[in-house]
Scaffold this active site. Structure first.
Site, mmCIF file in Angstrom:
data_model
loop_
_atom_site.group_PDB
_atom_site.id
_atom_site.type_symbol
_atom_site.label_atom_id
_atom_site.label_comp_id
_atom_site.label_asym_id
_atom_site.label_seq_id
_atom_site.Cartn_x
_atom_site.Cartn_y
_atom_site.Cartn_z
ATOM 1 N N PRO A 221 0.835 -1.197 0.000
ATOM 2 C CA PRO A 221 0.000 0.000 0.000
ATOM 3 C C PRO A 221 0.870 1.247 0.000
ATOM 4 C CG PRO A 221 -0.710 -1.500 1.712
ATOM 5 C CD PRO A 221 0.503 -2.087 1.084
ATOM 6 N N GLU A 222 0.599 2.132 -0.933
ATOM 7 C CA GLU A 222 1.240 3.446 -0.949
ATOM 8 C C GLU A 222 0.204 4.437 -0.429
ATOM 9 O OE1 GLU A 222 3.292 4.233 -4.658
ATOM 10 O OE2 GLU A 222 3.427 2.098 -5.108
#
Length: 280
Positions: free
Chosen positions: A2-3
């Site tokens: 996840p960014e």
DNA sequence: ACGAGGTCCTGCGAGC
DNA sequence: TGCTCGCAGGACCTCG
């Protein structure tokens, strides 16, 4: 994995389930994910506490407790938070083997942190420790203070590849490999260029590209390449709108049929996708 | 001060 | 089909 957009989505999904709720019990199923705190102390620190806020900082989730401590979760490659209805205990017998942490709330809901590779990390920070943690991370790209001038200052001192500079969390928060690739394509900038070599107009384009790509991905609930799920367990939708990431060999959306997306691992050993035709 | 490289873990897809 | 190998969206630590 996840960014920024993915963690923003997860935070938005779990926020209504956690905020203003009391933690009935916290259970650490995989203690190796805890950093700087043991299982017993962590579980004791959460039990009975009121959750006052759920925030995102960079790619990390921050749960604020009413005693001013914070639980910081770094999902890294495969971590995710998911809301589960606690349900009758007997029916949860087939427990998810990748669950790392359960937070049971006075509403009856359970928020689970699950992490297949367990490269993720969980911290319990008092206010001074949080201040140090926060200060070590660069500016948030979606806040008003992040201007093209600010980006120019970030890139200006760095002789390393511009893609590496964008992904360095000490310089700029929240941009990982997917969005660095996408933003550099959108700005038509070669990812291998030294960061300090960008002209003012290129920095301007890159600034708009970073902000625009992150914002559009949030609207699409993030990019699911493989593991990422939102806080409700659904995949995101932005993978359908990627221009270059994981699209090696396909035609460049800007150049048309003439040029194809190339893949290299020359920058920091990470997959870099770019168009040799229009990124200079 | 900065940057390069190794390390933490498991699963999956490609190739034989 | 079944195995091995290389790769995966991140961040921290140590070393030079």
């Amino acid at each position: 994995v996840p960014e920024l957009p993915e963690v923003e989505t997860i935070a938005a999904d779990v926020r209504p389930h956690l905020t203003a709720r009391v933690v009935v019990a916290a259970r650490v199923l995989r203690p190796d994910v805890l950093r700087g705190v043991g299982r017993a102390r962590f579980e004791r620190a959460l039990a009975g506490r009121l959750v006052t806020a759920v925030r995102r900082r960079a790619k990390h989730l921050v749960l604020e407790l009413d005693d001013e401590h914070r639980v910081v979760i770094q999902p890294r490659m495969t971590g995710s938070l998911i809301v589960r209805d606690a349900g009758p205990p007997r029916r949860t017998a087939a427990r998810d083997p990748y669950d790392v942490l359960h937070i049971d709330l006075d509403s009856g809901a359970r928020v689970a942190y699950r992490d297949v590779r367990r490269l993720g990390a969980i911290f319990l920070l008092d206010p001074p420790a949080w201040a140090r943690y926060d200060a070590a991370i660069g500016p948030e790209p979606l806040e008003a203070a992040f201007t093209a001038e600010r980006l120019a200052a970030i890139l200006g001192r760095a002789g390393l590849a511009v893609k590496k500079a964008l992904m360095d969390q000490r310089r700029l928060a929240g941009v990982g490999n997917i969005y660095a690739n996408e933003a550099l394509w959108l700005a038509a900038v070669d990812p291998s260029r030294p960061a300090s070599s960008l002209r003012a107009d290129e920095v301007e384009r890159l600034h708009r590209a970073v902000v625009g790509t992150l914002a559009r991905s949030i609207r699409g609930r993030g990019t699911t390449v493989r593991d990422y799920r939102t806080g409700t367990g659904q995949p995101g939708t932005f993978q359908g709108r990627l221009a270059v990431y994981q699209r090696a060999g396909r035609p460049c959306p800007r150049c048309g049929g003439g040029k194809r997306i190339a893949l290299t691992h020359a920058i920091d050993g990470r997959a870099t996708y770019f168009c040799p035709g229009c990124q200079h």
